[in-house]
Design an enzyme around this catalytic site. Structure first.
Site, PDB file in Angstrom:
ATOM      1  N   ASP A  39       0.829  -1.207   0.000  1.00 59.62           N
ATOM      2  CA  ASP A  39       0.000   0.000   0.000  1.00 59.62           C
ATOM      3  C   ASP A  39       0.863   1.255   0.000  1.00 59.62           C
ATOM      4  O   ASP A  39       2.022   1.219   0.382  1.00 59.62           O
ATOM      5  CB  ASP A  39      -0.848   0.022   1.281  1.00 59.62           C
ATOM      6  CG  ASP A  39      -2.157  -0.687   1.103  1.00 59.62           C
ATOM      7  OD1 ASP A  39      -2.466  -1.086  -0.027  1.00 59.62           O
ATOM      8  OD2 ASP A  39      -2.871  -0.838   2.115  1.00 59.62           O
ATOM      9  N   LYS A  59      -3.926   2.805  -2.667  1.00 61.78           N
ATOM     10  CA  LYS A  59      -5.355   3.100  -2.737  1.00 61.78           C
ATOM     11  C   LYS A  59      -5.621   4.444  -2.080  1.00 61.78           C
ATOM     12  O   LYS A  59      -6.326   4.554  -1.087  1.00 61.78           O
ATOM     13  CB  LYS A  59      -6.169   2.026  -2.017  1.00 61.78           C
ATOM     14  CG  LYS A  59      -6.210   0.713  -2.763  1.00 61.78           C
ATOM     15  CD  LYS A  59      -7.337  -0.161  -2.303  1.00 61.78           C
ATOM     16  CE  LYS A  59      -8.683   0.373  -2.662  1.00 61.78           C
ATOM     17  NZ  LYS A  59      -8.999   0.333  -4.084  1.00 61.78           N
ATOM     18  N   MET A 172      -8.340   8.905   9.320  1.00 63.35           N
ATOM     19  CA  MET A 172      -8.853   9.504   8.086  1.00 63.35           C
ATOM     20  C   MET A 172      -9.797  10.673   8.374  1.00 63.35           C
ATOM     21  O   MET A 172     -10.806  10.848   7.688  1.00 63.35           O
ATOM     22  CB  MET A 172      -9.591   8.440   7.230  1.00 63.35           C
ATOM     23  CG  MET A 172      -8.677   7.322   6.774  1.00 63.35           C
ATOM     24  SD  MET A 172      -9.557   5.926   6.049  1.00 63.35           S
ATOM     25  CE  MET A 172      -9.852   4.913   7.492  1.00 63.35           C
TER      26      MET A 172
HETATM   27  N1  SAH Z   1      -4.261  -0.062   8.814  1.00 65.34           N
HETATM   28  C1  SAH Z   1      -3.810   1.261   9.189  1.00 65.34           C
HETATM   29  C2  SAH Z   1      -4.869   2.318   8.926  1.00 65.34           C
HETATM   30  C3  SAH Z   1      -5.184   2.508   7.457  1.00 65.34           C
HETATM   31  S1  SAH Z   1      -6.379   3.762   7.175  1.00 65.34           S
HETATM   32  C4  SAH Z   1      -3.396   1.235  10.665  1.00 65.34           C
HETATM   33  O1  SAH Z   1      -3.671   0.253  11.368  1.00 65.34           O
HETATM   34  O2  SAH Z   1      -2.773   2.197  11.111  1.00 65.34           O
HETATM   35  C5  SAH Z   1      -5.355   5.153   6.818  1.00 65.34           C
HETATM   36  C6  SAH Z   1      -5.366   6.134   7.984  1.00 65.34           C
HETATM   37  O3  SAH Z   1      -4.570   5.635   9.040  1.00 65.34           O
HETATM   38  C7  SAH Z   1      -4.764   7.487   7.656  1.00 65.34           C
HETATM   39  O4  SAH Z   1      -5.694   8.329   7.015  1.00 65.34           O
HETATM   40  C8  SAH Z   1      -4.427   7.991   9.033  1.00 65.34           C
HETATM   41  O5  SAH Z   1      -5.570   8.437   9.716  1.00 65.34           O
HETATM   42  C9  SAH Z   1      -3.959   6.713   9.718  1.00 65.34           C
HETATM   43  N2  SAH Z   1      -2.492   6.533   9.638  1.00 65.34           N
HETATM   44  C10 SAH Z   1      -1.842   5.512   9.066  1.00 65.34           C
HETATM   45  N3  SAH Z   1      -0.510   5.628   9.252  1.00 65.34           N
HETATM   46  C11 SAH Z   1      -0.324   6.758   9.965  1.00 65.34           C
HETATM   47  C12 SAH Z   1       0.818   7.409  10.503  1.00 65.34           C
HETATM   48  N4  SAH Z   1       2.063   6.943  10.324  1.00 65.34           N
HETATM   49  N5  SAH Z   1       0.616   8.553  11.210  1.00 65.34           N
HETATM   50  C13 SAH Z   1      -0.619   9.043  11.420  1.00 65.34           C
HETATM   51  N6  SAH Z   1      -1.731   8.463  10.932  1.00 65.34           N
HETATM   52  C14 SAH Z   1      -1.597   7.337  10.233  1.00 65.34           C
END
Ligand code: SAH
Length: 259
Positions: A39, A59, A172
């Protein structure tokens, strides 16, 4: 695994960024993979660990993104060809990562699926700036919720979430922060309730800000805090303030909290 292993796909959580936060199993799967479908959110330092073929199947909302069905077909084709397939996702594959949909599609195709959990950004991100998402002195629990449920999907019941009094960690949510804030205030949350934004946690671009619930939208705009970011709403967010001046950068670029 031997060369004639059963077709198996590993859904691997890459954690929030820093490769040191990978689980040992995640690192082993990444290194052993013949093909890795990654991703957008996966940190370049994690991608650098891939020894096999690397396919980027991002995505990103609003941009050109790979169709979910195409990703399923690609994984199925590669696994049936006898390749070790790793589906690499930011954070944890089962937290807002469409991991459930992918498991279903792979199982329907008769493939074995393994899930390798990762550190989810909603917990490790706040922690990176000193925020414990639960704290028995302030919040007996935490809600992980999306601020962007996706087209045609139900909006979270923000008023009901507000009434729980639990910490809200909103994934998000940056683009819709003004709307979400208004709904939480309308549901009776205090304007002065601490809130924080943590952007690109555990990456080389990590930034954060601490504000109040009412101040959240302006703070995001003023500080230019962009996606990927988490909103943290609740008393625990105030814990970040004390650490704001503290992070020090180690020789290898990692931030540590002094004191
Ligand atoms: N599976 C991922 C989430 C995917 S949805 C998890 O468990 O973290 C994508 C959202 O995750 C982003 O819009 C943001 O809100 C958050 N996100 C993912 N990585 C991030 C990071 N390093 N710092 C802050 N927010 C993050």
């Amino acid at each position: 695994m031997t060369a004639n292993h059963a077709p198996v796909v590993s859904l691997v959580g890459a954690g929030p960024g820093d490769p040191e936060l990978l689980t040992v199993r995640a690192l082993r799967r990444i290194e052993a993979a013949d093909v890795v479908l990654a991703d957008d959110l996966v940190d370049p330092r994690v991608l650098a660990l891939v020894k096999g073929r690397l396919l980027r199947v991002g995505k990103r909302g609003g941009c050109i993104s790979t169709d979910q069905r195409f990703i399923h077909e690609l994984m199925i084709r590669e696994a049936r060809a006898g390749h070790r397939v790793v589906r690499l996702k930011g954070g944890d594959p089962f937290v807002f990562g469409r991991g459930g949909e992918e498991v279903d599609a792979l199982r329907e195709a008769g493939l074995e699926v393994e899930v390798v959990s990762g550190l989810t950004s909603g917990i490790a991100g706040p922690a990176a700036v000193g925020i414990p998402v639960t704290d028995r002195r302030a919040s007996p629990g935490v809600i992980l919720v999306t601020g962007h449920p996706g087209e045609g999907r139900a909006e979270p019941d923000w008023a009901a979430l507000a009434r729980t009094g639990l910490t809200l960690v909103i994934y998000m949510g940056v683009a819709r922060a003004a709307d979400i804030t208004a709904r939480l205030l309308a549901a009776g949350l205090r304007a002065e309730l601490p809130a924080a934004v943590v952007s690109a946690a555990h990456t080389t671009r990590q930034r954060h800000a601490v504000t109040t619930l009412a101040g959240l939208p302006d703070c995001i705009a003023r500080e230019g805090l962009a996606s990927p970011a988490l909103l943290v709403v609740g008393e625990v967010a105030a814990h970040a303030a004390a650490l704001q001046q503290w992070p020090e950068v180690m020789g290898d670029g990692r931030e540590v909290m002094a004191g």
